[in-house]
Design a protein around this motif. Structure first.
Motif: not given
Length: 206
Positions: A139-148
């Protein structure tokens, strides 16, 4: 957390069960609501995170005109670029994750779980001889990637974030390797466990 699935097939139901076991509330959205299945509009309104779990060949048509409906949502794309007969679709310098990101420019796209067969999305199969199966995440969205990543680990997997959505190209390739091995007699009761060896010869499972 409230989690919605677009699609209610085998992958969606297996992942949904793992998420429910981890304490989350899961609902499924389909084109024509039946029994306990919601409409697409209802499930996207319900879910804080939305899993896209429909056949890859249907994605472009399905997501057309859904930009505003899915605006701001974290979309977890679990699709694989294969035809209906499971033959691979080679995307060259592109990937299924990047295509989804272009179709939904107002959403937060995360590519994940696409390298895991539905057959192994079960609590007693994620862990193989004490080693946890790896879920690759791009993902290019670090926060979203960490959540997943956190969700994957709550479900029993080991999550490994690859950063930029363009890295889903490598995940598509891994999926094709998985599929090729399965179709050549290996079956789908299989998965990938990634480890890193350190300089002192110890290693850790990722």
């Amino acid at each position: 957390m409230n989690i919605g699935f677009i699609g209610a097939g085998k992958v969606a139901s297996k992942l949904g069960e793992l998420l429910e076991n981890a304490g989350h509330t899961v609902k499924y959205g389909v084109r024509t609501p039946v029994e306990n299945k919601l409409s697409i509009t209802e499930v996207t309104g319900f879910g804080e995170i939305i899993f896209l779990a429909i056949p890859y060949v249907s994605v472009a048509e399905f997501l057309r005109n859904k930009i505003n409906l899915l605006q701001g949502k974290i979309i977890v794309d679990v699709t694989n670029p294969v035809n209906e007969d499971w033959s691979p679709i080679f995307l060259g310098e592109d990937s299924s994750g990047e295509q989804t990101a272009r179709l939904l420019p107002k959403s937060r796209i995360v590519k994940a779980f696409s390298t895991v067969f539905a057959e192994t999305m079960e609590q007693d199969k994620i862990n193989y001889k004490g080693l946890k199966m790896t879920v690759f995440i791009a993902s290019s969205d670090d926060e979203a990637a960490e959540l997943v990543k956190n969700l994957a680990e709550e479900m029993g997997f080991n999550g490994l974030v690859l950063k930029g959505i363009e890295n889903s190209r490598y995940m598509d390739a891994l999926s094709n390797i998985n599929l090729g091995l399965a179709l050549n007699g290996g079956g789908t009761d299989s998965g990938i466990i990634y480890f890193q060896r350190s300089k002192n010869n110890s290693f850790k499972i990722i």
